[in-house]
Motif scaffolding. Structure first.
Motif, PDB file in Angstrom:
ATOM      1  N   ARG A   1       1.358  -5.914   5.121  1.00 22.35           N
ATOM      2  CA  ARG A   1       2.021  -6.401   6.479  1.00 22.35           C
ATOM      3  C   ARG A   1       1.793  -5.273   7.724  1.00 22.35           C
ATOM      4  O   ARG A   1       2.015  -5.812   8.616  1.00 22.35           O
TER       5      ARG A   1
ATOM      6  N   LYS B   1      -0.483   1.210   8.613  1.00 19.93           N
ATOM      7  CA  LYS B   1      -0.218   2.025   7.202  1.00 19.93           C
ATOM      8  C   LYS B   1      -1.622   1.564   6.368  1.00 19.93           C
ATOM      9  O   LYS B   1      -1.835   2.457   5.414  1.00 19.93           O
TER      10      LYS B   1
ATOM     11  N   CYS C   1       0.845  -1.143   0.055  1.00 20.04           N
ATOM     12  CA  CYS C   1      -0.040  -0.099   0.160  1.00 20.04           C
ATOM     13  C   CYS C   1       0.866   1.196  -0.034  1.00 20.04           C
ATOM     14  O   CYS C   1       0.594   2.199   0.630  1.00 20.04           O
TER      15      CYS C   1
ATOM     16  N   ALA D   1       3.124   3.182  -5.458  1.00 18.27           N
ATOM     17  CA  ALA D   1       2.862   2.597  -6.555  1.00 18.27           C
ATOM     18  C   ALA D   1       1.341   2.089  -6.615  1.00 18.27           C
ATOM     19  O   ALA D   1       0.702   2.072  -7.376  1.00 18.27           O
TER      20      ALA D   1
HETATM   21  P1  NAP Z   1       6.807   2.199  -1.540  1.00 16.96           P
HETATM   22  O1  NAP Z   1       6.059   3.439  -1.552  1.00 16.96           O
HETATM   23  O2  NAP Z   1       7.971   2.116  -0.559  1.00 16.96           O
HETATM   24  O3  NAP Z   1       5.901   1.104  -1.102  1.00 16.96           O
HETATM   25  C1  NAP Z   1       6.201  -0.174  -0.964  1.00 16.96           C
HETATM   26  C2  NAP Z   1       5.103  -1.022  -0.245  1.00 16.96           C
HETATM   27  O4  NAP Z   1       5.535  -2.443  -0.193  1.00 16.96           O
HETATM   28  C3  NAP Z   1       4.747  -0.546   0.956  1.00 16.96           C
HETATM   29  O5  NAP Z   1       3.301  -1.049   1.198  1.00 16.96           O
HETATM   30  C4  NAP Z   1       5.517  -1.484   1.922  1.00 16.96           C
HETATM   31  O6  NAP Z   1       5.073  -1.785   3.178  1.00 16.96           O
HETATM   32  C5  NAP Z   1       5.547  -2.931   1.236  1.00 16.96           C
HETATM   33  N1  NAP Z   1       6.871  -3.734   1.397  1.00 16.96           N
HETATM   34  C6  NAP Z   1       8.075  -3.692   1.293  1.00 16.96           C
HETATM   35  N2  NAP Z   1       8.746  -4.484   1.777  1.00 16.96           N
HETATM   36  C7  NAP Z   1       7.861  -5.351   2.146  1.00 16.96           C
HETATM   37  C8  NAP Z   1       7.860  -6.823   2.710  1.00 16.96           C
HETATM   38  N3  NAP Z   1       9.057  -7.288   2.874  1.00 16.96           N
HETATM   39  N4  NAP Z   1       6.777  -7.563   3.087  1.00 16.96           N
HETATM   40  C9  NAP Z   1       5.784  -6.919   2.818  1.00 16.96           C
HETATM   41  N5  NAP Z   1       5.417  -5.632   2.472  1.00 16.96           N
HETATM   42  C10 NAP Z   1       6.533  -4.841   1.979  1.00 16.96           C
HETATM   43  O7  NAP Z   1       7.116   1.801  -2.811  1.00 16.96           O
HETATM   44  P2  NAP Z   1       6.579   2.237  -4.334  1.00 16.96           P
HETATM   45  O8  NAP Z   1       7.012   3.412  -4.914  1.00 16.96           O
HETATM   46  O9  NAP Z   1       5.149   1.665  -4.073  1.00 16.96           O
HETATM   47  O10 NAP Z   1       7.270   1.009  -5.455  1.00 16.96           O
HETATM   48  C11 NAP Z   1       6.999  -0.424  -5.202  1.00 16.96           C
HETATM   49  C12 NAP Z   1       7.634  -1.131  -6.202  1.00 16.96           C
HETATM   50  O11 NAP Z   1       7.079  -0.880  -7.408  1.00 16.96           O
HETATM   51  C13 NAP Z   1       9.138  -0.921  -6.360  1.00 16.96           C
HETATM   52  O12 NAP Z   1       9.606  -2.232  -6.599  1.00 16.96           O
HETATM   53  C14 NAP Z   1       9.365  -0.135  -7.757  1.00 16.96           C
HETATM   54  O13 NAP Z   1      10.398  -0.597  -8.362  1.00 16.96           O
HETATM   55  C15 NAP Z   1       7.923  -0.662  -8.491  1.00 16.96           C
HETATM   56  N6  NAP Z   1       7.517   0.302  -9.483  1.00 16.96           N
HETATM   57  C16 NAP Z   1       7.714  -0.048 -10.524  1.00 16.96           C
HETATM   58  C17 NAP Z   1       7.261   0.809 -11.539  1.00 16.96           C
HETATM   59  C18 NAP Z   1       7.216   0.574 -13.104  1.00 16.96           C
HETATM   60  O14 NAP Z   1       7.281   1.557 -13.858  1.00 16.96           O
HETATM   61  N7  NAP Z   1       7.400  -0.655 -13.449  1.00 16.96           N
HETATM   62  C19 NAP Z   1       6.665   2.245 -11.012  1.00 16.96           C
HETATM   63  C20 NAP Z   1       6.498   2.355  -9.795  1.00 16.96           C
HETATM   64  C21 NAP Z   1       6.961   1.510  -8.817  1.00 16.96           C
HETATM   65  P3  NAP Z   1       5.700  -0.970   4.448  1.00 16.96           P
HETATM   66  O15 NAP Z   1       5.165   0.347   4.510  1.00 16.96           O
HETATM   67  O16 NAP Z   1       5.211  -1.773   5.761  1.00 16.96           O
HETATM   68  O17 NAP Z   1       7.053  -0.990   4.541  1.00 16.96           O
END
Ligand code: NAP
Length: 287
Positions: free
Chosen positions: A156, A160, A132, A135
């Motif tokens: 998890r 949040k 959450c 992205a």
């Molecule tokens: P973010 O804001 O940091 O959000 C990550 C989410 O994943 C949070 O809800 C986090 O929970 C959760 N998470 C992280 N580690 C975890 C674990 N070990 N177990 C369970 N939940 C976990 O990051 P974001 O910007 O959303 O990006 C997320 C992913 O999407 C990245 O890999 C990024 O490279 C990818 N992405 C790709 C594109 C594309 O164009 N393909 C675009 C945007 C993003 P907590 O808050 O509890 O840590």
């Protein structure tokens, strides 16, 4: 690339920013079309965001990409944002327009693009979203654009997750958000036709892990689509295991290229050379 006194400036802000492929993707496209622009990485700490944006105005940057952790924090510094970015509460592309910065979110259309080429009755599909963070916000808005009636969001961290659900209350979002603990994943996977990973679990360099246990794939629906936003590696272990059980898989590479291509068009007015961008990404991923 021939940088000179008239070269126009583009860039990306994030913290950290060293892992980003956006400079290579955009500069390869700019060079291919012989456009006199250069796209630079700018590491900007959260406390310095305001100064960075003022500095960009001072040096007449044409526009910039926004990545972790600034996609929400950038909004107060913008004069105007697009309706979809407003609903998402997140901006990933900014350009200078007349007298101020205009922000939009190209992640939403980029995420949707591979799904729109599939024949599905989206009005009957309730997607399951893992994570959450930033992205996930684009994915929720994309699910609404598809016509899905609601989404299941799994995280998890329950605090949040509740904040995530509450954050949409004053937005224009119509779609219902149902929240679930991490332990619910097994049941949710067996019921859904669209599963999306927005967590970084399985991302380079820790590539031998998946957000779901291998046994969870045993009871999936035959038409399940599994989408991972991670683009390195491509596919992730999560997608490999889903594919082994017959799911249709979508990697994050297409979304990465599509969001870049849309931003490129906004800044330069030119259609991005997608093949060149894809080739450059492939090169970066392989070498
Ligand atoms: P973010 O804001 O940091 O959000 C990550 C989410 O994943 C949070 O809800 C986090 O929970 C959760 N998470 C992280 N580690 C975890 C674990 N070990 N177990 C369970 N939940 C976990 O990051 P974001 O910007 O959303 O990006 C997320 C992913 O999407 C990245 O890999 C990024 O490279 C990818 N992405 C790709 C594109 C594309 O164009 N393909 C675009 C945007 C993003 P907590 O808050 O509890 O840590």
């Amino acid at each position: 690339m021939n940088i000179n006194g008239k070269t126009k400036l583009l860039g990306i802000i994030g913290n950290p920013i060293g892992h980003s492929f956006s400079p290579q993707i955009h500069n390869s496209a700019l060079s291919h079309l012989a456009l006199d622009y250069v796209y630079l990485p700018f590491p900007v700490a959260p406390a310095k965001l305001s100064e960075a944006v003022l500095g960009f105005e001072a040096i007449s940057l044409v526009g910039f990409s926004v990545t972790i952790p600034h996609k929400q924090a950038i909004i107060p510094f913008l004069k105007e944002i697009s309706p979809l970015a407003q609903v998402a509460g997140a901006v990933n592309t900014v350009c200078w327009k007349d007298t101020g910065w205009y922000g939009t979110n190209t992640d939403i259309a980029a995420f949707l693009s591979p799904l729109l080429s599939l024949e599905r009755n989206w009005q009957e599909i309730v997607p399951v979203i893992l994570g959450c963070g930033g992205a996930a916000r684009a994915v929720v808005v994309a699910a609404q654009e598809l016509g899905c009636p609601s989404v299941h969001v799994v995280s998890r961290n329950q605090d949040k997750l509740k904040d995530f659900q509450a954050s949409w209350r004053s937005s224009m979002l119509q779609i219902e958000i149902q929240i679930h603990s991490w332990e619910s994943i097994k049941d949710l996977i067996s019921q859904t036709a669209l599963l999306i990973n927005t967590t970084p679990i399985g991302m380079y360099p820790v590539v031998d892990i998946s957000p779901v246990e291998q046994s969870f794939w045993e009871n999936i629906k035959p038409d399940l689509i599994v989408y991972d936003l991670i683009y390195r590696p491509s596919p992730t272990l999560f997608l490999q295991e889903a594919a082994e059980q017959g799911a249709l898989i979508i990697t994050g590479t297409e979304m990465l290229i599509n969001q870049a291509a849309e931003a490129f068009k906004i800044w330069t007015g030119q259609t991005a050379p997608i093949d060149v961008m894809n080739q450059e990404l492939y090169h970066q991923l392989c070498f």
